[in-house]
Design an enzyme around this catalytic site. Structure first.
Site, PDB file in Angstrom:
ATOM      1  N   THR A   1       0.828  -1.207   0.000  1.00  0.00           N
ATOM      2  CA  THR A   1       0.000   0.000   0.000  1.00  0.00           C
ATOM      3  C   THR A   1       0.863   1.256   0.000  1.00  0.00           C
ATOM      4  O   THR A   1       0.336   2.363   0.010  1.00  0.00           O
ATOM      5  CB  THR A   1      -0.953   0.023   1.212  1.00  0.00           C
ATOM      6  OG1 THR A   1      -0.180  -0.044   2.410  1.00  0.00           O
ATOM      7  CG2 THR A   1      -1.940  -1.137   1.159  1.00  0.00           C
TER       8      THR A   1
ATOM      9  N   SER B   1       4.039   3.724  -1.737  1.00  0.00           N
ATOM     10  CA  SER B   1       4.152   4.320  -3.073  1.00  0.00           C
ATOM     11  C   SER B   1       4.651   3.320  -4.113  1.00  0.00           C
ATOM     12  O   SER B   1       4.068   3.204  -5.201  1.00  0.00           O
ATOM     13  CB  SER B   1       5.054   5.554  -3.028  1.00  0.00           C
ATOM     14  OG  SER B   1       6.332   5.222  -2.506  1.00  0.00           O
TER      15      SER B   1
ATOM     16  N   LYS C   1      20.513   4.310  -2.083  1.00  0.00           N
ATOM     17  CA  LYS C   1      21.230   4.730  -0.880  1.00  0.00           C
ATOM     18  C   LYS C   1      22.032   3.590  -0.243  1.00  0.00           C
ATOM     19  O   LYS C   1      22.828   3.809   0.655  1.00  0.00           O
ATOM     20  CB  LYS C   1      20.260   5.356   0.110  1.00  0.00           C
ATOM     21  CG  LYS C   1      19.740   6.693  -0.408  1.00  0.00           C
ATOM     22  CD  LYS C   1      18.444   7.093   0.269  1.00  0.00           C
ATOM     23  CE  LYS C   1      17.858   8.324  -0.363  1.00  0.00           C
ATOM     24  NZ  LYS C   1      17.343   8.135  -1.710  1.00  0.00           N
TER      25      LYS C   1
ATOM     26  N   ASN D   1      16.244   7.919  -6.533  1.00  0.00           N
ATOM     27  CA  ASN D   1      15.486   8.960  -5.850  1.00  0.00           C
ATOM     28  C   ASN D   1      14.214   9.254  -6.646  1.00  0.00           C
ATOM     29  O   ASN D   1      14.252   9.866  -7.689  1.00  0.00           O
ATOM     30  CB  ASN D   1      16.359  10.212  -5.718  1.00  0.00           C
ATOM     31  CG  ASN D   1      15.753  11.218  -4.764  1.00  0.00           C
ATOM     32  OD1 ASN D   1      14.668  11.015  -4.237  1.00  0.00           O
ATOM     33  ND2 ASN D   1      16.452  12.296  -4.565  1.00  0.00           N
ATOM     34  N   VAL D   2      13.090   8.802  -6.118  1.00  0.00           N
ATOM     35  CA  VAL D   2      11.811   8.909  -6.815  1.00  0.00           C
ATOM     36  C   VAL D   2      11.031  10.106  -6.268  1.00  0.00           C
ATOM     37  O   VAL D   2      10.725  10.150  -5.078  1.00  0.00           O
ATOM     38  CB  VAL D   2      10.979   7.613  -6.637  1.00  0.00           C
ATOM     39  CG1 VAL D   2       9.659   7.718  -7.362  1.00  0.00           C
ATOM     40  CG2 VAL D   2      11.769   6.412  -7.107  1.00  0.00           C
TER      41      VAL D   2
ATOM     42  N   GLY E   1      11.695  13.071  -5.357  1.00  0.00           N
ATOM     43  CA  GLY E   1      12.263  13.775  -4.223  1.00  0.00           C
ATOM     44  C   GLY E   1      12.220  13.030  -2.907  1.00  0.00           C
ATOM     45  O   GLY E   1      12.356  13.620  -1.849  1.00  0.00           O
TER      46      GLY E   1
END
Length: 183
Positions: free
Chosen positions: A25, A27, A139, A179-180, A182
């Site tokens: 659920t 992003s 990261k 990095n999606v 922001g």
């Protein structure tokens, strides 16, 4: 996610399969669920520890008989085992993903990102799933934060599961997202 919509080979890999999406659920997980629906799987189990996100996601996706929402936490090994019953493929997207929150709560970041992943891996091996796809982050490349370090450890656990499971047919994969929007 472009590939799921446009590649018949990938679509066929998920057709008539029972799939579990942890963090389904969130992003990334919700987008995976939306795209997996188009692959015509037998079922999609969505595991999350957030009741409100189940409500929101079910409103976004709408009624779909192949989707079953499961309220549970990857930190709970027994719940992982139950969620994995009759599952062929796992997309493991559940994680603490925000740098600031992980820095302020390092014990929880480790419990979720490392121990939670270990629980999912052990239960997947025990249940004999065919494919485990771990969703990681850029990261983890040269970690300087709790988030990066915990995801790197989870990646290492996933790689080790692939070599030590004893089942040559099980596939363990890692996908690193950048990095999606922001995040």
């Amino acid at each position: 996610m472009y590939m799921l919509k446009n590649s018949m080979g990938i679509k066929n890999a998920y057709k008539n399969k029972n799939i579990l999406v942890t963090g389904g659920t969130g992003s990334i997980g919700l987008e995976l669920v939306k795209q997996l629906i188009s692959c015509k799987p037998k079922s999609i189990k969505v595991l999350t520890n957030d009741e409100n996100s189940i409500f929101d996601s079910s409103n976004i996706i709408g009624k779909n008989k192949i989707i079953k929402y499961i309220l549970g936490d990857i930190r709970d090994k027994d719940r992982c085992q139950l969620a994995l019953r009759h599952v062929d493929i796992v997309f493991h997207a559940a994680a603490m993903k925000h740098i600031d929150i992980c820095e302020e709560n390092p014990f929880d970041a480790i419990k979720t990102n490392v121990i939670g992943t270990s629980n999912m891996l052990e239960a997947s091996i025990s249940e004999g799933i065919s494919k485990f796809i771990f969703i990681s982050t850029d990261k983890a490349t040269n970690p300087t934060t709790t988030l990066g370090a915990s995801k790197l450890l989870a990646e290492r656990l996933t790689l080790d599961a692939g070599t030590s499971s004893g089942n040559q047919k099980m596939i363990f994969s890692i996908v690193r997202f950048g990095n999606v929007i922001g995040s």
